[in-house]
Design an enzyme around this catalytic site. Sequence first.
Site, short mmCIF file in Angstrom:
data_model
loop_
_atom_site.label_atom_id
_atom_site.label_comp_id
_atom_site.label_asym_id
_atom_site.label_seq_id
_atom_site.Cartn_x
_atom_site.Cartn_y
_atom_site.Cartn_z
N MET A 21 -9.04 8.12 6.77
CA MET A 21 -9.72 9.17 6.00
C MET A 21 -11.12 8.69 5.59
O MET A 21 -11.77 9.29 4.74
CB MET A 21 -8.90 9.53 4.76
CG MET A 21 -7.52 10.06 5.14
SD MET A 21 -6.80 11.17 3.92
CE MET A 21 -6.60 10.07 2.55
N HIS A 25 -13.02 0.16 4.44
CA HIS A 25 -13.01 -1.14 3.77
C HIS A 25 -12.38 -2.15 4.74
O HIS A 25 -12.04 -1.79 5.88
CB HIS A 25 -12.24 -1.06 2.45
CG HIS A 25 -10.87 -0.47 2.58
ND1 HIS A 25 -9.85 -1.10 3.26
CD2 HIS A 25 -10.36 0.73 2.16
CE1 HIS A 25 -8.77 -0.34 3.22
NE2 HIS A 25 -9.05 0.78 2.57
N HIS A 28 -9.24 -1.25 6.78
CA HIS A 28 -9.47 -0.43 7.98
C HIS A 28 -10.04 -1.31 9.11
O HIS A 28 -9.64 -1.18 10.27
CB HIS A 28 -10.48 0.68 7.69
CG HIS A 28 -10.05 1.69 6.66
ND1 HIS A 28 -10.72 1.89 5.48
CD2 HIS A 28 -9.01 2.57 6.64
CE1 HIS A 28 -10.14 2.85 4.78
NE2 HIS A 28 -9.08 3.28 5.45
N GLY A 138 -1.70 0.84 9.04
CA GLY A 138 -1.55 -0.27 8.11
C GLY A 138 -0.20 -0.29 7.41
O GLY A 138 0.36 0.75 7.07
N LYS A 140 0.12 -1.22 4.51
CA LYS A 140 -0.17 -0.80 3.14
C LYS A 140 0.57 0.52 2.84
O LYS A 140 1.13 0.72 1.78
CB LYS A 140 -1.68 -0.63 2.99
CG LYS A 140 -2.14 0.26 1.86
CD LYS A 140 -2.41 -0.54 0.63
CE LYS A 140 -2.64 0.32 -0.59
NZ LYS A 140 -3.55 1.42 -0.41
N ASP A 141 0.51 1.44 3.83
CA ASP A 141 1.23 2.72 3.71
C ASP A 141 2.52 2.57 4.49
O ASP A 141 2.68 3.13 5.58
CB ASP A 141 0.36 3.85 4.25
CG ASP A 141 -0.92 3.99 3.46
OD1 ASP A 141 -0.95 4.77 2.52
OD2 ASP A 141 -1.90 3.28 3.77
N GLN A 144 4.45 5.65 5.56
CA GLN A 144 3.72 6.39 6.61
C GLN A 144 3.97 5.75 7.97
O GLN A 144 4.25 6.45 8.96
CB GLN A 144 2.23 6.39 6.28
CG GLN A 144 1.34 6.79 7.44
CD GLN A 144 -0.11 6.89 7.03
OE1 GLN A 144 -0.54 7.91 6.52
NE2 GLN A 144 -0.88 5.85 7.25
N SER A 176 -8.05 -0.41 -0.87
CA SER A 176 -7.80 1.03 -0.74
C SER A 176 -9.11 1.75 -1.00
O SER A 176 -9.91 1.30 -1.83
CB SER A 176 -6.76 1.45 -1.81
OG SER A 176 -6.80 2.85 -1.99
P1 AMP Z 1 -6.53 5.84 4.86
O1 AMP Z 1 -7.99 5.93 5.22
O2 AMP Z 1 -6.27 5.43 3.47
O3 AMP Z 1 -5.76 7.06 5.31
O4 AMP Z 1 -5.97 4.65 5.74
C1 AMP Z 1 -6.14 4.61 7.13
C2 AMP Z 1 -5.30 3.48 7.69
O5 AMP Z 1 -5.71 2.25 7.11
C3 AMP Z 1 -3.81 3.64 7.38
O6 AMP Z 1 -3.06 3.26 8.52
C4 AMP Z 1 -3.61 2.68 6.23
O7 AMP Z 1 -2.30 2.17 6.14
C5 AMP Z 1 -4.59 1.58 6.59
N1 AMP Z 1 -4.94 0.78 5.42
C6 AMP Z 1 -5.38 1.24 4.21
N2 AMP Z 1 -5.54 0.23 3.35
C7 AMP Z 1 -5.19 -0.90 4.01
C8 AMP Z 1 -5.11 -2.29 3.65
N3 AMP Z 1 -5.46 -2.71 2.43
N4 AMP Z 1 -4.69 -3.16 4.58
C9 AMP Z 1 -4.33 -2.74 5.82
N5 AMP Z 1 -4.38 -1.46 6.23
C10 AMP Z 1 -4.80 -0.55 5.33
#
Ligand code: AMP
Length: 272
Positions: A21, A25, A28, A138, A140-141, A144, A176
């Site tokens: 999204m 960071h 990602h 990740g 982290k989720d 998901q 995050s």
């Molecule tokens: P998001 O942009 O939050 O939807 O995350 C996009 C992808 O990045 C998802 O697969 C998340 O699980 C992964 N992600 C987010 N934060 C982290 C993190 N701290 N470490 C590893 N992967 C992450």
Amino acid sequence: MQDRADKLRCSGKTMAFVPTMGYLHKGHLSLLRIGKQKADDLVLSIFVNPAQFGPNEDLGSYPRSLERDLDMAKQEGVDAVFVPTDKALYQEGYQTYVELEKLPGHLCGLSRPVFFKGITTVVTQLFNIVKPHVAVFGEKDFQQLAIIRQMVKDLKFDIEIIGGPIVREDDGLAMSSRNAYLEDHMRPAALSLSRALENSRKMVKSGILDAKLIADQAAEMISVFPEITIDYISICDPLTLDAVEMIEGRTLIALAVGLNKIRLIDNTILEV
Ligand code: AMP
């Protein structure tokens, strides 16, 4: 994007895909690096998916910074960035949703009823548009990732799903995009999540295997901060996400809290 994928596939190249999204960071970026190693071509998507946000959630205020994200993607050697508009994915008259029966009925799915339906729907669309061989998500989720793995298995997507480890700040806070909302004075409270997880791992190492004892102790460490509301602390089977009473083999502890309305999640694996 589909023509691009067809040409790449015809020329015998493989594609890795990292859906996000945005507001990138290091978490990602770690997924992009995994993708880069796994295939010839690397695609990143940036889409704040309205279908996964409930009516009182932070869709409108979700942090966005496209220019910065594009610079970071370039530095990581991303070959294409897909940034669809809402209308491109949910055109007028849109009516098809993908929904799993069981896995969303745990953890985040309990307090966010449309969340995973929105995710599986958009990821299905993105898979059909990007046509990757490999997709990286990740840990982290964690839920998901489990849901995407199940969906890919059930619907026979010909895509290898890879999980990337959680990337943390030096002080332990899981990275995050929502950390951008955190003000300095909220940091100690935010850190209580990773500290509680660390403490849970220590308890298991010292032979305490009763899930309730471990969860209660984690709740106590987090509840020291009155500005935190705990959504859940769950100790469960990492495949089914069903709660367990005793730690036997690999077990997941996952938690979600609200800190001044900012939703924070974290998890770790407990191993005897
Ligand atoms: P998001 O942009 O939050 O939807 O995350 C996009 C992808 O990045 C998802 O697969 C998340 O699980 C992964 N992600 C987010 N934060 C982290 C993190 N701290 N470490 C590893 N992967 C992450």
